[in-house]
Design a protein around this motif. Structure first.
Motif, PDB file in Angstrom:
ATOM      1  N   ILE A 170       0.842  -1.204   0.000  1.00 22.32           N
ATOM      2  CA  ILE A 170       0.000   0.000   0.000  1.00 22.32           C
ATOM      3  C   ILE A 170       0.875   1.251   0.000  1.00 22.32           C
ATOM      4  O   ILE A 170       2.080   1.212   0.258  1.00 22.32           O
ATOM      5  CB  ILE A 170      -0.916   0.061   1.246  1.00 22.32           C
ATOM      6  N   THR A 171       0.237   2.367  -0.310  1.00 24.16           N
ATOM      7  CA  THR A 171       0.802   3.688  -0.012  1.00 24.16           C
ATOM      8  C   THR A 171      -0.235   4.422   0.821  1.00 24.16           C
ATOM      9  O   THR A 171      -1.436   4.161   0.707  1.00 24.16           O
ATOM     10  CB  THR A 171       1.100   4.488  -1.291  1.00 24.16           C
ATOM     11  N   TRP A 172       0.223   5.303   1.691  1.00 24.17           N
ATOM     12  CA  TRP A 172      -0.727   6.027   2.517  1.00 24.17           C
ATOM     13  C   TRP A 172      -0.210   7.424   2.849  1.00 24.17           C
ATOM     14  O   TRP A 172       0.990   7.705   2.785  1.00 24.17           O
ATOM     15  CB  TRP A 172      -1.061   5.259   3.802  1.00 24.17           C
ATOM     16  N   SER A 173      -1.141   8.310   3.199  1.00 23.15           N
ATOM     17  CA  SER A 173      -0.780   9.693   3.523  1.00 23.15           C
ATOM     18  C   SER A 173      -1.794  10.282   4.487  1.00 23.15           C
ATOM     19  O   SER A 173      -2.938   9.813   4.581  1.00 23.15           O
ATOM     20  CB  SER A 173      -0.704  10.547   2.252  1.00 23.15           C
ATOM     21  N   LEU A 174      -1.385  11.307   5.189  1.00 24.17           N
ATOM     22  CA  LEU A 174      -2.237  11.976   6.168  1.00 24.17           C
ATOM     23  C   LEU A 174      -3.286  12.838   5.471  1.00 24.17           C
ATOM     24  O   LEU A 174      -3.006  13.474   4.461  1.00 24.17           O
ATOM     25  CB  LEU A 174      -1.370  12.851   7.079  1.00 24.17           C
ATOM     26  N   GLN A 175      -4.488  12.863   6.038  1.00 25.65           N
ATOM     27  CA  GLN A 175      -5.573  13.683   5.520  1.00 25.65           C
ATOM     28  C   GLN A 175      -6.075  14.650   6.595  1.00 25.65           C
ATOM     29  O   GLN A 175      -5.896  14.425   7.795  1.00 25.65           O
ATOM     30  CB  GLN A 175      -6.741  12.797   5.066  1.00 25.65           C
ATOM     31  N   SER A 176      -6.692  15.739   6.137  1.00 24.83           N
ATOM     32  CA  SER A 176      -7.354  16.680   7.034  1.00 24.83           C
ATOM     33  C   SER A 176      -8.775  16.843   6.504  1.00 24.83           C
ATOM     34  O   SER A 176      -9.086  17.772   5.761  1.00 24.83           O
ATOM     35  CB  SER A 176      -6.613  18.025   7.034  1.00 24.83           C
ATOM     36  N   PRO A 177      -9.656  15.915   6.863  1.00 27.06           N
ATOM     37  CA  PRO A 177     -10.958  15.815   6.195  1.00 27.06           C
ATOM     38  C   PRO A 177     -11.989  16.823   6.688  1.00 27.06           C
ATOM     39  O   PRO A 177     -11.843  17.451   7.736  1.00 27.06           O
ATOM     40  CB  PRO A 177     -11.399  14.391   6.541  1.00 27.06           C
ATOM     41  N   ALA A 178     -13.032  16.933   5.907  1.00 30.58           N
ATOM     42  CA  ALA A 178     -14.192  17.710   6.362  1.00 30.58           C
ATOM     43  C   ALA A 178     -14.891  16.920   7.459  1.00 30.58           C
ATOM     44  O   ALA A 178     -14.928  15.691   7.428  1.00 30.58           O
ATOM     45  CB  ALA A 178     -15.138  17.952   5.192  1.00 30.58           C
ATOM     46  N   THR A 179     -15.389  17.616   8.452  1.00 32.25           N
ATOM     47  CA  THR A 179     -16.093  16.941   9.536  1.00 32.25           C
ATOM     48  C   THR A 179     -17.032  17.922  10.224  1.00 32.25           C
ATOM     49  O   THR A 179     -16.775  19.125  10.274  1.00 32.25           O
ATOM     50  CB  THR A 179     -15.114  16.364  10.578  1.00 32.25           C
ATOM     51  N   SER A 180     -18.105  17.386  10.740  1.00 30.92           N
ATOM     52  CA  SER A 180     -19.045  18.221  11.499  1.00 30.92           C
ATOM     53  C   SER A 180     -18.802  18.094  12.998  1.00 30.92           C
ATOM     54  O   SER A 180     -19.428  18.795  13.795  1.00 30.92           O
ATOM     55  CB  SER A 180     -20.495  17.813  11.169  1.00 30.92           C
ATOM     56  N   ASP A 181     -17.899  17.191  13.366  1.00 30.22           N
ATOM     57  CA  ASP A 181     -17.604  16.989  14.788  1.00 30.22           C
ATOM     58  C   ASP A 181     -16.810  18.163  15.360  1.00 30.22           C
ATOM     59  O   ASP A 181     -16.104  18.883  14.644  1.00 30.22           O
ATOM     60  CB  ASP A 181     -16.790  15.716  14.993  1.00 30.22           C
ATOM     61  N   THR A 182     -16.916  18.341  16.656  1.00 29.59           N
ATOM     62  CA  THR A 182     -16.057  19.287  17.378  1.00 29.59           C
ATOM     63  C   THR A 182     -15.311  18.522  18.464  1.00 29.59           C
ATOM     64  O   THR A 182     -15.670  17.397  18.821  1.00 29.59           O
ATOM     65  CB  THR A 182     -16.869  20.434  18.006  1.00 29.59           C
ATOM     66  N   ILE A 183     -14.286  19.127  18.989  1.00 24.83           N
ATOM     67  CA  ILE A 183     -13.408  18.453  19.948  1.00 24.83           C
ATOM     68  C   ILE A 183     -14.052  18.412  21.332  1.00 24.83           C
ATOM     69  O   ILE A 183     -14.676  19.380  21.776  1.00 24.83           O
ATOM     70  CB  ILE A 183     -12.049  19.176  20.015  1.00 24.83           C
ATOM     71  N   SER A 184     -13.832  17.277  21.991  1.00 30.38           N
ATOM     72  CA  SER A 184     -14.250  17.124  23.387  1.00 30.38           C
ATOM     73  C   SER A 184     -13.018  16.880  24.256  1.00 30.38           C
ATOM     74  O   SER A 184     -11.996  16.369  23.778  1.00 30.38           O
ATOM     75  CB  SER A 184     -15.226  15.954  23.546  1.00 30.38           C
ATOM     76  N   ILE A 185     -13.130  17.247  25.521  1.00 27.43           N
ATOM     77  CA  ILE A 185     -12.058  17.013  26.496  1.00 27.43           C
ATOM     78  C   ILE A 185     -12.563  16.016  27.533  1.00 27.43           C
ATOM     79  O   ILE A 185     -13.690  16.147  28.052  1.00 27.43           O
ATOM     80  CB  ILE A 185     -11.642  18.321  27.211  1.00 27.43           C
ATOM     81  N   ARG A 186     -11.724  15.033  27.833  1.00 26.34           N
ATOM     82  CA  ARG A 186     -12.110  14.024  28.819  1.00 26.34           C
ATOM     83  C   ARG A 186     -10.996  13.862  29.847  1.00 26.34           C
ATOM     84  O   ARG A 186      -9.830  13.680  29.478  1.00 26.34           O
ATOM     85  CB  ARG A 186     -12.401  12.688  28.138  1.00 26.34           C
ATOM     86  N   TYR A 187     -11.391  13.944  31.127  1.00 24.83           N
ATOM     87  CA  TYR A 187     -10.444  13.673  32.217  1.00 24.83           C
ATOM     88  C   TYR A 187     -10.457  12.186  32.524  1.00 24.83           C
ATOM     89  O   TYR A 187     -11.514  11.541  32.533  1.00 24.83           O
ATOM     90  CB  TYR A 187     -10.817  14.468  33.480  1.00 24.83           C
ATOM     91  N   LYS A 188      -9.303  11.645  32.790  1.00 20.74           N
ATOM     92  CA  LYS A 188      -9.166  10.208  33.013  1.00 20.74           C
ATOM     93  C   LYS A 188      -9.772   9.775  34.351  1.00 20.74           C
ATOM     94  O   LYS A 188      -9.885  10.558  35.294  1.00 20.74           O
ATOM     95  CB  LYS A 188      -7.681   9.816  32.977  1.00 20.74           C
ATOM     96  N   THR A 189     -10.118   8.507  34.409  1.00 25.41           N
ATOM     97  CA  THR A 189     -10.606   7.928  35.661  1.00 25.41           C
ATOM     98  C   THR A 189      -9.612   8.194  36.788  1.00 25.41           C
ATOM     99  O   THR A 189      -8.407   7.983  36.630  1.00 25.41           O
ATOM    100  CB  THR A 189     -10.784   6.406  35.513  1.00 25.41           C
ATOM    101  N   GLY A 190     -10.128   8.675  37.936  1.00 26.48           N
ATOM    102  CA  GLY A 190      -9.264   8.951  39.092  1.00 26.48           C
ATOM    103  C   GLY A 190      -8.712  10.364  39.115  1.00 26.48           C
ATOM    104  O   GLY A 190      -8.014  10.738  40.070  1.00 26.48           O
ATOM    105  N   SER A 191      -9.027  11.170  38.113  1.00 29.79           N
ATOM    106  CA  SER A 191      -8.497  12.540  38.081  1.00 29.79           C
ATOM    107  C   SER A 191      -9.125  13.401  39.165  1.00 29.79           C
ATOM    108  O   SER A 191     -10.330  13.311  39.448  1.00 29.79           O
ATOM    109  CB  SER A 191      -8.767  13.183  36.712  1.00 29.79           C
ATOM    110  N   THR A 192      -8.309  14.247  39.787  1.00 29.17           N
ATOM    111  CA  THR A 192      -8.751  15.221  40.785  1.00 29.17           C
ATOM    112  C   THR A 192      -7.945  16.506  40.550  1.00 29.17           C
ATOM    113  O   THR A 192      -7.178  16.609  39.602  1.00 29.17           O
ATOM    114  CB  THR A 192      -8.493  14.728  42.223  1.00 29.17           C
TER     115      THR A 192
END
Length: 331
Positions: A228-250
């Motif tokens: 194969i050959t492959w390359s990085l893409q920067s696609p169109a998306t309707s999603d936005t970024i979310s932030i998640r704190y790990k289990t046990g975080s204080t």
């Protein structure tokens, strides 16, 4: 024949006697008298000097040198300038090579880039690409595996998206490849997959372990292994970024993860009293603040293109994906 030690002087040597020669001696005396008279006449004439000859010599010597532009004497006897050196001048600190300057984004680059959503801010800094670089095509092989519930080493969690892949350890680069969208080409066909997992040895550099569903779009599963050959893409998306704190975080210890990003995240920083602090990334795709510094404060994300997003302070809520309304720019 007698030896040289017994040789006798010839008869003329024994009888030789010095006799004065009057004629030549008289001539010498006459010449000396005339020279003395001439010298006395020159010495006692007005303005005469016995040092005239030496003065002329000094004047001649002085005229052979002249002052240069800075007052330094230069030799007029050799007016031809020396040949310039053929050695090329070396770059100095005051004249850096142009090649490196043109390769590096300048401070005049746009300082801001539009981001979808309304919360937070977006800026642009120098690129932060690692092994996987934008605009580069890589050679490798593709294999396949059963993705199960869709979770993997990136810890994004279970998903129904079957167009995913695991990246070989070298290109996974301590989770830097997590979330990257990769365009894969083989035999005239192409697909786009998202990196959610790591493929350890014996996966080689450049290798992608595709979900079975993704592999089947390129070749029959029975092929097992295909180039194969492959390359990085920067696609169109309707999603936005979310932030998640790990289990046990204080507030005293926390792990922070970004999910739903269009481009791979290169750096995550938290706001502290002393400024922005970059957190250390783990292979399981969380950034850790082991002393609790910045936990619950503003967060700044930088993608591999250098785009930055600033997320307002979020409460430390473990295992909850908190929406930011932000997204990296498309490239």
């Amino acid at each position: 024949m007698a030896s040289s030690s017994h040789r006798h002087r010839s008869q003329p040597d024994r009888e030789f006697q010095w006799r004065p020669v009057r004629g030549p001696l008289f001539a010498v005396a006459a010449v000396a008298t005339v020279a003395l008279i001439v010298t006395l006449v020159v010495a006692f004439r007005p303005g005469g000097s016995s040092d005239t000859g030496s003065d002329r010599a000094v004047a001649a010597s002085s005229s052979s040198s002249k002052a240069g532009p800075s007052g330094t004497a230069t030799d007029s006897a050799s007016p031809t300038p020396s040949k310039p050196s053929s050695a090329a001048p070396k770059p100095t600190a005051s004249s850096p090579a142009r090649a490196s300057a043109s390769a590096t984004p300048s401070a005049a680059s746009p300082a801001r880039r539009a981001a979808s959503g309304t919360a937070g801010t977006s800026t642009t800094t120098a690129p932060a690409a690692g092994r996987i670089r934008p605009g580069t095509t890589y050679d490798g092989v593709a294999t396949s595996y059963d993705v199960g519930n869709g979770d993997g080493a990136c810890l994004f969690g279970p998903t129904d998206d079957v167009m995913t892949a695991a990246m070989n350890t070298a290109d996974y680069e301590t989770a830097k490849a997590c979330g990257a969208y990769i365009s894969v080409h083989a035999g005239g066909k192409s697909i786009t997959v998202r990196i959610t997992n790591e493929c350890p040895a014996p996966c080689a550099v450049g290798q992608l372990d595709l979900s079975r569903q993704a592999f089947a779009k390129l070749a029959p599963l029975s092929a097992g292994r295909i180039p194969i050959t492959w390359s990085l893409q920067s696609p169109a998306t309707s999603d936005t970024i979310s932030i998640r704190y790990k289990t046990g975080s204080t507030q005293y210890w926390c792990g922070i993860q970004a999910i739903g990003h269009r481009n791979p995240v290169a750096r995550l920083e938290v706001r502290t009293s002393g400024g922005w602090l970059a957190l250390t990334r783990t292979a399981y795709n969380y950034f850790l603040s082991e002393q609790g510094t910045g936990c619950g404060s503003e967060i700044r994300l930088t993608d591999i293109y250098g785009d930055q997003l600033t997320v307002p302070a979020l409460a430390v809520r473990p295992d909850v994906a908190q929406q930011t309304g932000l997204q990296f720019a498309r490239h």
